[in-house]
Design an enzyme around this catalytic site. Sequence first.
Site, short mmCIF file in Angstrom:
data_model
loop_
_atom_site.label_atom_id
_atom_site.label_comp_id
_atom_site.label_asym_id
_atom_site.label_seq_id
_atom_site.Cartn_x
_atom_site.Cartn_y
_atom_site.Cartn_z
N ASP A 108 0.86 -1.18 0.00
CA ASP A 108 0.00 0.00 0.00
C ASP A 108 0.89 1.23 0.00
O ASP A 108 1.72 1.40 0.90
CB ASP A 108 -0.90 -0.02 1.24
CG ASP A 108 -2.06 0.96 1.14
OD1 ASP A 108 -2.21 1.59 0.08
OD2 ASP A 108 -2.80 1.10 2.12
N ASP A 124 -2.82 2.48 -6.14
CA ASP A 124 -1.85 2.61 -5.04
C ASP A 124 -1.71 1.36 -4.19
O ASP A 124 -1.15 1.42 -3.10
CB ASP A 124 -2.23 3.79 -4.15
CG ASP A 124 -3.60 3.61 -3.49
OD1 ASP A 124 -4.35 2.69 -3.91
OD2 ASP A 124 -3.92 4.38 -2.57
N GLU A 125 -2.20 0.21 -4.67
CA GLU A 125 -2.06 -1.00 -3.87
C GLU A 125 -2.10 -2.25 -4.74
O GLU A 125 -2.54 -2.22 -5.89
CB GLU A 125 -3.17 -1.09 -2.82
CG GLU A 125 -4.57 -1.23 -3.40
CD GLU A 125 -5.61 -1.51 -2.33
OE1 GLU A 125 -5.33 -2.34 -1.42
OE2 GLU A 125 -6.70 -0.92 -2.42
#
Length: 352
Positions: free
Chosen positions: A8, A103-104
């Site tokens: 993350d 974003d992950e």
Amino acid sequence: MPILAHLDLDAFFAAVEELEDPTLRTKPLVVGGNPQGRGVVATANYVAREFGVRSAMSSAEALRRCPDVVFVRPRHALYKQYSRAVWDAILEVVPRVEQVGIDEGYLDLGTVVPSFRGARAVAEAVQTSVRAATSLSCSLGVSTSKVVCKVASDRRKPGGITVVPPGKEARFLAPFPVRALPGVGPKAEQRLGAAGVKTIGDLAGLGETELRVVLPGTIGPLLRDRALGIDPRDLDEETERISISTEETFERDISDRALLYTEIRLMAAAVADALVQRRLSARTVTTKLRYSDFSIRSRSTTLAAPIDEADRIAELACSLLDRGLRDRPGALRLVGVGVSGLSEFRQLTFDP
């Protein structure tokens, strides 16, 4: 036994804005909508979070809690550029990944190390690679299943690593509030709370009869398994090759345009050779620029017909370099050339 990780990026949108404008690093920052209207917080940096500002909060509430907060409108094209650079860096360390958002995503560390003994070292190498490529920080959770990794990655933010070894999954999850378990939404949380189930450990301890009453149907056993750390889902990989690219990091920052052209021509030749070997052609050419402060720019152009010729790719890539340097002059730490929009088609040419 699977050795997985959830990665993350820490306060991703806000972190990118801080890289683009370092003066924002010490200020409370919100990336989101207009606080005078119905705007919502997309991301808050860690300075703003100290005032209780959180994602999904109304921008008006964020302003009420922190009158000095700086609002920045989201720049999704820029965030996508950084995200691509992050995942390119990750793939240099771990070859098998599943990106589930900008974003992950999940990483299969078992493709790199045979046991959990080396898992933390791989996670640290991923963090180093991401930081070197983009100056961004990320947090990772490492365990045997996606559900445990997801919870663990949030344990030591920002920039932390949490490893939950085999056999410790249920014990690790037990103290967390039940809403922290992936798959438990507001309605399930309400039903569980009404039955006195407050933590993930409480959910893991429910008997069959209680479970059927509180969560009827198939969702009950699924969530109880997850509460025990049992999650058989594998990574969902993108099998289709969507781009071909190469890049070069220089020993010294380069501002000489002729030297940059030379590097681009060499990279264009390598990309064209890869296209020919795979019997592919491309409609989109992209040039990537990284400056001395690690900020990234990329410029792309899309053609009406696909190409695979080195000279044509080089010509377009050099033109895109010029365009990028017009928008932001400066010496470059790295240059890259890539192609996308791939197809099994080659432009026909006729000899005179």
